[in-house]
Design a protein around this motif. Structure first.
Motif, PDB file in Angstrom:
ATOM      1  N   ASN A   2       0.838  -1.189   0.000  1.00 12.02           N
ATOM      2  CA  ASN A   2       0.000   0.000   0.000  1.00 12.02           C
ATOM      3  C   ASN A   2       0.885   1.255   0.000  1.00 12.02           C
ATOM      4  O   ASN A   2       1.553   1.569   0.971  1.00 12.02           O
ATOM      5  N   GLY A   7      -4.142   4.288   4.895  1.00  8.50           N
ATOM      6  CA  GLY A   7      -4.535   3.241   5.825  1.00  8.50           C
ATOM      7  C   GLY A   7      -4.672   3.757   7.247  1.00  8.50           C
ATOM      8  O   GLY A   7      -4.073   4.762   7.639  1.00  8.50           O
ATOM      9  N   GLN A  72      -4.732  -8.841   5.026  1.00 11.70           N
ATOM     10  CA  GLN A  72      -5.481  -7.866   5.819  1.00 11.70           C
ATOM     11  C   GLN A  72      -4.570  -6.775   6.351  1.00 11.70           C
ATOM     12  O   GLN A  72      -4.923  -5.590   6.368  1.00 11.70           O
ATOM     13  N   HIS A  74      -1.718  -5.695   5.069  1.00 11.71           N
ATOM     14  CA  HIS A  74      -1.328  -4.795   3.981  1.00 11.71           C
ATOM     15  C   HIS A  74      -2.460  -3.816   3.664  1.00 11.71           C
ATOM     16  O   HIS A  74      -2.214  -2.628   3.408  1.00 11.71           O
ATOM     17  N   ARG A  75      -3.674  -4.315   3.678  1.00 13.52           N
ATOM     18  CA  ARG A  75      -4.818  -3.452   3.345  1.00 13.52           C
ATOM     19  C   ARG A  75      -5.003  -2.331   4.375  1.00 13.52           C
ATOM     20  O   ARG A  75      -5.391  -1.218   4.034  1.00 13.52           O
TER      21      ARG A  75
END
Length: 573
Positions: A2, A7, A72, A74-75
């Motif tokens: 990302n 985030g 998850q 990384h997101r």
């Protein structure tokens, strides 16, 4: 990776994750992180989570793998996931399932530890602790160990960072026929109205094709953990030992078993300080098991584990399991073991022993999910900041750290605050909960309400609980004896006046006293009274950490001064 700084989380190489509380993705991220990380700090701006071996293995037991966890992470991560952390997560999660324990077909006195690769057993051969347990290499990918050390081997391997899947099997125990009752008291031919999530918890404990038999079910207070235990008992049809936290809980288990199943009074025994009955289903307290006649003496009642051919042992409130019961549990790994709890948090740090000796977390349902479904009450959590009177402040300034906490916790202004809260909820049934007897005795006198402590006889406790449940007693003051397994379904307001330093599990259990569904708007209120500008505020932040992880938010209010009856002066004492 990302690359956009959008985030909600900052993931660091030391396995900590910072979650920005003001971020629009906070709620989603909190729910995701709770699946594979532990909350360790919860200040207002950023919450700190830590990814631990145990949190990853429990995630793996629930069906996650390294790819799903990293996906998850990384997101959610604002600036990606450090490569070193990726490798560490992959390594730790790869270990779950790489070691299996099975019966040794050729030697019944041995169990066989099998590994996916010979290299893994090569690593284990270097540990002196495993050699002392009798672990001996018996082939390229297998080692043997005396069957009696089955539990100790799992405990030690978990401590060293190598979790084991135990497929060595369980004895059936003595058969015990029982069924659910219908509302009319007749035998029922099905699930007796177990809720969907309770049925799923029973299924998860049984495992694939019924091969399960050890694990922990995590559900909030009021969600029916006792029903899950009885559901497992009904499926297995075997004699069962149930261990719980108090004599009150023993009576509640017995009452539920007699009311909801076809077991009769002769089938269900109580093993407490007042009565010692060993029956096909026996309900005992942890205190009885750990009783000894002298310091350093033998545990007089620990042989209860071997009194009958138990097919199942249920550990109610498993987070309270005392160290001697861990040691006994290590010896009975051939008996199916079910742990029930509202929180796997242990203040002594022995969550790893629960994992290795009772079993992994086999089912969990978040508190807020059950709240949305109406199975538990919605709760408003309010931290009320209490001023410190001048005379108390003078004593506080010159006291040591421990005494400062005690002085702040016992702030006499809390009695005034509790009275005002109770008056603000005139139609509610109110529990006042605290830690210190002198404080509670003063509150009982000022509020004109009865007090239940560890010294209160069981018969008197039962009578007071019954009066409270029937509405004849609107206000009840209780010590820490009411933290666990007390059935007060109509309590809708709890006022916490003091607690055990920074105990997260205690805070969760106390809020749990008011979680049972309520008529009407299904609403309850949890007040925690904290002395301002004191050490008690520091511990209060830690106490509510588990509940923060579950999605509860505390509104902070200041107690405003109130005029005396003469209206001449402000009243704080």
């Amino acid at each position: 990776m990302n690359t956009e700084a959008t985030g909600s989380c900052i993931t660091r190489s030391d396995r900590t994750v910072l979650l920005e509380c003001a971020h629009p993705g906070y709620e989603e991220a909190r729910a995701v992180l709770g699946g594979f990380a532990e909350l360790v700090k919860s200040p207002p701006a950023y919450h700190t989570y830590r990814i631990t071996p145990l949190s990853l293995w429990n995630a793996a037991a629930g069906g996650q793998n390294a790819a799903s966890v990293l996906g998850q992470l990384h997101r959610l991560s604002r600036w990606g996931v450090p490569s070193g952390l990726e490798e560490e997560i992959e390594l730790l999660m790869s270990r779950y399932g790489s070691l299996q324990l099975c019966m040794n077909e050729s030697d019944p006195g041995q169990v066989t530890l099998s590994a996916d690769t010979a290299g893994l057993l090569d690593e284990l051969e270097g540990f002196r602790e495993l050699k002392e347990l009798g672990l001996v290499r018996a082939g390229e990918c297998r080692s043997h160990c005396p069957k009696g050390n089955r539990g100790l081997l799992k405990q030690e391997l978990t401590r060293l960072g190598y979790p084991v899947l135990d497929y060595a099997g369980y004895r059936d125990g003595q058969e015990l026929r029982l069924a659910w009752k219908t509302a009319g008291g007749q035998e029922a031919g099905g699930g007796f109205g177990l809720r969907d999530y309770q049925q799923e918890a029973v299924r998860r404990f049984q495992g694939i094709a019924g091969e399960g038999g050890s694990g922990v079910v995590v559900l909030p207070c009021g969600a029916g953990k006792t029903m899950v235990g009885m559901g497992v008992l009904e499926k297995l049809q075997c004699e069962t030992l149930i261990l719980t936290s108090s004599t009150t809980s023993v009576e509640q288990w017995r009452e539920e078993l007699l009311q909801r199943t076809t077991l009769g009074p002769a089938d269900v025994g109580r093993y407490t300080g007042e009565v010692r009955e060993v029956r096909p289903v026996t309900v005992a307290t942890y205190q009885m098991l750990t009783h000894r006649n002298s310091k350093g003496g033998a545990f007089v009642h620990m042989n209860l584990f071997n009194e009958r051919n138990w097919g199942l042992i249920i550990y109610d409130e498993v987070h309270l399991l005392p160290a001697p019961v861990f040691r006994a549990t290590a010896d009975i790994q051939a008996t199916r073991r079910l742990g029930l709890t509202a929180t796997l948090v242990r203040e002594d740090g022995r969550e790893g022993d629960v994992f290795s000796l009772i079993g992994p977390r086999c089912y969990e349902l978040p508190w807020k999910v059950l709240e949305k479904q109406g199975w538990i009450a919605a709760v408003d959590c309010i931290e009320l900041v209490i001023p410190m009177p001048p005379d108390l402040r003078r004593r506080y300034i010159y006291a040591g750290a421990k005494e400062q906490f005690r002085l702040a916790a016992g702030n006499p202004v809390k009695a005034q605050a509790a009275a005002r809260i109770a008056a603000a909820h005139p139609a509610a049934r109110v529990l006042v909960i605290g830690q210190y007897l002198d404080q509670l005795e003063a509150l009982a006198a000022e509020l004109g309400a009865p007090l239940i402590t560890g010294r209160t006889p069981q018969k008197e406790r039962s009578a007071l609980y019954a009066a409270f449940n029937e509405g004849r007693l609107p206000l009840l003051i209780v010590s820490k004896v009411a933290n666990f397994a007390v059935n007060l379904p109509d309590a809708s307001v709890a006022i916490e006046v003091s607690g055990a330093f920074g105990s997260r599990q205690e805070e969760a259990q106390r809020l749990g006293r008011i979680l049972r569904p309520k008529p009407g708007e299904n609403k309850a209120y949890f007040y925690t009274l904290v002395t301002g500008d004191s050490r008690e505020q520091e511990f209060a932040l830690r106490r509510r950490m588990f509940l923060t992880e579950q999605g509860y938010e505390y509104g902070v209010r200041l107690l405003e001064p109130q005029e005396s009856r003469e209206g001449a002066v402000q009243r704080w004492e």
